[in-house]
Scaffold this motif. Structure first.
Motif, PDB file in Angstrom:
ATOM      1  N   LEU A  78      84.299  26.581-132.961  1.00  0.00           N
ATOM      2  CA  LEU A  78      84.853  27.882-132.587  1.00  0.00           C
ATOM      3  C   LEU A  78      85.692  27.781-131.320  1.00  0.00           C
ATOM      4  N   ALA A  79      85.277  26.932-130.387  1.00  0.00           N
ATOM      5  CA  ALA A  79      86.035  26.747-129.154  1.00  0.00           C
ATOM      6  C   ALA A  79      87.423  26.184-129.450  1.00  0.00           C
ATOM      7  N   VAL A  80      87.479  25.176-130.322  1.00  0.00           N
ATOM      8  CA  VAL A  80      88.766  24.580-130.684  1.00  0.00           C
ATOM      9  C   VAL A  80      89.613  25.582-131.459  1.00  0.00           C
ATOM     10  N   GLY A  81      88.995  26.291-132.408  1.00  0.00           N
ATOM     11  CA  GLY A  81      89.729  27.283-133.172  1.00  0.00           C
ATOM     12  C   GLY A  81      90.278  28.400-132.308  1.00  0.00           C
ATOM     13  N   THR A  82      89.491  28.852-131.343  1.00  0.00           N
ATOM     14  CA  THR A  82      89.929  29.911-130.430  1.00  0.00           C
ATOM     15  C   THR A  82      91.068  29.430-129.537  1.00  0.00           C
ATOM     16  N   GLY A  83      90.969  28.202-129.055  1.00  0.00           N
ATOM     17  CA  GLY A  83      91.971  27.682-128.137  1.00  0.00           C
ATOM     18  C   GLY A  83      93.268  27.281-128.796  1.00  0.00           C
ATOM     19  N   VAL A  84      93.198  26.772-130.042  1.00  0.00           N
ATOM     20  CA  VAL A  84      94.392  26.190-130.660  1.00  0.00           C
ATOM     21  C   VAL A  84      94.964  27.109-131.737  1.00  0.00           C
ATOM     22  N   CYS A  85      94.481  26.986-132.959  1.00  0.00           N
ATOM     23  CA  CYS A  85      95.117  27.757-134.046  1.00  0.00           C
ATOM     24  C   CYS A  85      94.136  28.066-135.167  1.00  0.00           C
ATOM     25  N   GLY A  86      92.974  28.563-134.815  1.00  0.00           N
ATOM     26  CA  GLY A  86      92.053  29.107-135.788  1.00  0.00           C
ATOM     27  C   GLY A  86      91.555  28.141-136.839  1.00  0.00           C
ATOM     28  N   ALA A  87      91.597  28.578-138.106  1.00  0.00           N
ATOM     29  CA  ALA A  87      91.011  27.809-139.200  1.00  0.00           C
ATOM     30  C   ALA A  87      91.657  26.446-139.360  1.00  0.00           C
ATOM     31  N   ALA A  88      92.972  26.352-139.193  1.00  0.00           N
ATOM     32  CA  ALA A  88      93.652  25.066-139.349  1.00  0.00           C
ATOM     33  C   ALA A  88      93.163  24.051-138.319  1.00  0.00           C
ATOM     34  N   ALA A  89      92.951  24.499-137.088  1.00  0.00           N
ATOM     35  CA  ALA A  89      92.447  23.600-136.044  1.00  0.00           C
ATOM     36  C   ALA A  89      91.018  23.165-136.342  1.00  0.00           C
ATOM     37  N   ILE A  90      90.195  24.104-136.796  1.00  0.00           N
ATOM     38  CA  ILE A  90      88.817  23.773-137.157  1.00  0.00           C
ATOM     39  C   ILE A  90      88.803  22.752-138.282  1.00  0.00           C
ATOM     40  N   ALA A  91      89.662  22.971-139.286  1.00  0.00           N
ATOM     41  CA  ALA A  91      89.741  22.034-140.403  1.00  0.00           C
ATOM     42  C   ALA A  91      90.195  20.653-139.951  1.00  0.00           C
ATOM     43  N   ALA A  92      91.099  20.610-138.969  1.00  0.00           N
ATOM     44  CA  ALA A  92      91.632  19.336-138.502  1.00  0.00           C
ATOM     45  C   ALA A  92      90.615  18.530-137.701  1.00  0.00           C
ATOM     46  N   VAL A  93      89.813  19.206-136.878  1.00  0.00           N
ATOM     47  CA  VAL A  93      88.897  18.470-136.001  1.00  0.00           C
ATOM     48  C   VAL A  93      87.513  18.266-136.615  1.00  0.00           C
TER      49      VAL A  93
ATOM     50  N   ALA B 253     102.674  24.740-121.198  1.00  0.00           N
ATOM     51  CA  ALA B 253     101.708  24.558-120.111  1.00  0.00           C
ATOM     52  C   ALA B 253     100.665  25.667-120.114  1.00  0.00           C
ATOM     53  N   LYS B 254     101.110  26.893-120.351  1.00  0.00           N
ATOM     54  CA  LYS B 254     100.160  28.002-120.406  1.00  0.00           C
ATOM     55  C   LYS B 254      99.247  27.870-121.625  1.00  0.00           C
ATOM     56  N   GLY B 255      99.804  27.360-122.724  1.00  0.00           N
ATOM     57  CA  GLY B 255      98.986  27.115-123.904  1.00  0.00           C
ATOM     58  C   GLY B 255      97.915  26.086-123.648  1.00  0.00           C
TER      59      GLY B 255
ATOM     60  N   PHE C   6     100.736  20.842-143.309  1.00  0.00           N
ATOM     61  CA  PHE C   6     100.802  21.888-142.289  1.00  0.00           C
ATOM     62  C   PHE C   6     101.735  21.481-141.149  1.00  0.00           C
ATOM     63  N   GLY C   7     101.910  20.168-140.967  1.00  0.00           N
ATOM     64  CA  GLY C   7     102.801  19.676-139.919  1.00  0.00           C
ATOM     65  C   GLY C   7     104.231  20.143-140.075  1.00  0.00           C
ATOM     66  N   LEU C   8     104.659  20.416-141.311  1.00  0.00           N
ATOM     67  CA  LEU C   8     106.027  20.889-141.536  1.00  0.00           C
ATOM     68  C   LEU C   8     106.294  22.229-140.855  1.00  0.00           C
ATOM     69  N   LYS C   9     105.239  22.998-140.610  1.00  0.00           N
ATOM     70  CA  LYS C   9     105.401  24.307-139.985  1.00  0.00           C
ATOM     71  C   LYS C   9     105.627  24.210-138.477  1.00  0.00           C
TER      72      LYS C   9
ATOM     73  N   LEU D 142     103.190  28.240-131.340  1.00  0.00           N
ATOM     74  CA  LEU D 142     103.550  26.896-131.787  1.00  0.00           C
ATOM     75  C   LEU D 142     103.269  25.852-130.716  1.00  0.00           C
ATOM     76  N   GLY D 143     103.395  26.255-129.450  1.00  0.00           N
ATOM     77  CA  GLY D 143     103.044  25.337-128.374  1.00  0.00           C
ATOM     78  C   GLY D 143     101.577  24.950-128.431  1.00  0.00           C
ATOM     79  N   ARG D 144     100.736  25.905-128.729  1.00  0.00           N
ATOM     80  CA  ARG D 144      99.299  25.614-128.858  1.00  0.00           C
ATOM     81  C   ARG D 144      99.029  24.743-130.075  1.00  0.00           C
ATOM     82  N   VAL D 145      99.768  24.990-131.169  1.00  0.00           N
ATOM     83  CA  VAL D 145      99.602  24.151-132.361  1.00  0.00           C
ATOM     84  C   VAL D 145      99.990  22.706-132.052  1.00  0.00           C
ATOM     85  N   LEU D 146     101.082  22.525-131.316  1.00  0.00           N
ATOM     86  CA  LEU D 146     101.516  21.182-130.939  1.00  0.00           C
ATOM     87  C   LEU D 146     100.434  20.454-130.157  1.00  0.00           C
TER      88      LEU D 146
END
Length: 331
Positions: free
Chosen positions: A126-141, A96-98, A78-81, A218-222
């Motif tokens: 759900l907090a991490v998924g909402t703040g960052v990037c949904g399912a991928a963020a949940i899967a990562a953390v 910064a806004k992200g 997923f990092g390639l994206k 993408l800023g939030r994903v970073l």
């Protein structure tokens, strides 16, 4: 088919998640389902199988491999994206806004979850998924937070559903707001849950809106990278205070960072590649994530949804509405 797969529990379990993922991706291409996405569709299929036929215990070793190992491989790919250069060169203000989006999402969701006496782990996911990037963020953390597979699956399903509803709502509300195409794109990218939801909302507003929306997203994903390391530190302190085993370092995040650097600075410039190759890698990543989500979905008992997920869902919904207003007024 089930009997055939059970002859080799390890390969059979992997094959079973492969079949569920394949059906999930096919369904996601049908009218209506495309708004839900392949990951959520795969989870829903797996949950349905579990309720009708029970958990396929004979395939447990292969199912666990798909759920844990393939999940980490998918997160690495997923990092390639993530094009770091684009974010740093063109989107520092959006970055910064992200960061503000992530801080508000996690803080507000956890405060509300305490008020509602909600399940803490699902609320955190759900907090991490909402703040960052949904399912991928949940899967990562989820490996960092040591969440149960059922909690992870429930969280992914919830965020896919809520994000889809919000994405569709944005397409309806957007034309009524006094925003330029670029402003509307930034609003979508700063406040919506997944990249797919951002694209769903921004695409009807034109190419400029979509470009700005994806840049903001993408800023939030970073920011998933520093957030993950913060969570590692927090979990280690928490486990130490509770005199429990230390949290293992999530080495797959290093792979995520490396692949982000490769995709940003090497592919196309140093390493010859093509759009078809990158599209293929994206499809493989989605398929591996769908297989992992299928394995997670098999761990879900519907009886637990009402008792465990309704209050975290309420907290997340309120947070999502607040983020939408906040992002709109900081444009």
């Amino acid at each position: 088919m089930y009997t055939f797969l059970s002859r080799s529990p390890f390969l059979g379990g992997i094959g079973f998640t492969f079949i569920l993922a394949a059906f999930g991706i096919l369904l996601a291409g049908l009218p209506g389902f495309q708004y839900i996405g392949a990951l959520a569709t795969s989870i829903l299929l797996a949950i349905l199988f579990r309720q009708l036929f029970g958990y396929p215990t004979a395939l447990a070793s292969g199912l666990q491999f798909s759920t844990k190992k393939l999940l980490r491989v998918a997160i690495i790919l997923f990092g390639l994206k993530l094009n770091i250069d684009v974010v740093l060169n063109e989107g520092l203000g959006l970055l910064a806004k992200g960061a503000g989006t992530i801080i508000v999402a996690i803080t507000l969701t956890m405060i509300l979850s305490r008020w509602f006496k909600a399940n803490t782990m699902i609320s955190m996911l759900l907090a991490v998924g909402t703040g960052v990037c949904g399912a991928a963020a949940i899967a990562a953390v989820s490996p960092i937070l040591k969440s149960k597979e059922e909690d992870t699956a429930l969280s992914v399903g919830i965020i896919a559903l809520v994000g889809t509803i919000f994405g569709i709502a944005y397409t309806i509300i957007g034309p009524l707001l006094p925003l330029s195409a670029e402003q509307y794109g930034i609003w979508s990218g700063l406040s919506l849950h997944e990249i797919a939801h951002v694209a769903l909302a921004a695409e009807p507003a034109g190419e400029d809106a979509l470009a700005m929306a994806l840049l903001a997203k993408l800023g939030r994903v970073l920011l998933l990278i520093p957030l993950s390391f913060i969570l590692v530190f927090w979990m280690r302190r928490k486990r130490h205070d509770e005199t429990e085993a230390q949290v293992n370092f999530p080495w797959f995040l290093i792979g995520f960072i490396v692949m982000s650097l490769v995709g940003t600075y090497l592919l196309g410039d140093v390493i010859p590649t093509s759009e078809a190759f990158l599209t293929g890698v994206s499809h493989v990543t989605t398929f591996l994530l769908a297989m992992a989500m299928s394995g997670l979905g098999l761990n879900v008992s519907l009886a637990s949804i009402k008792s465990k997920a309704m209050r975290p869902l309420a907290a997340m919904l309120i947070t999502s509405v607040v983020l939408s207003f906040m992002a709109y007024f900081v444009l």
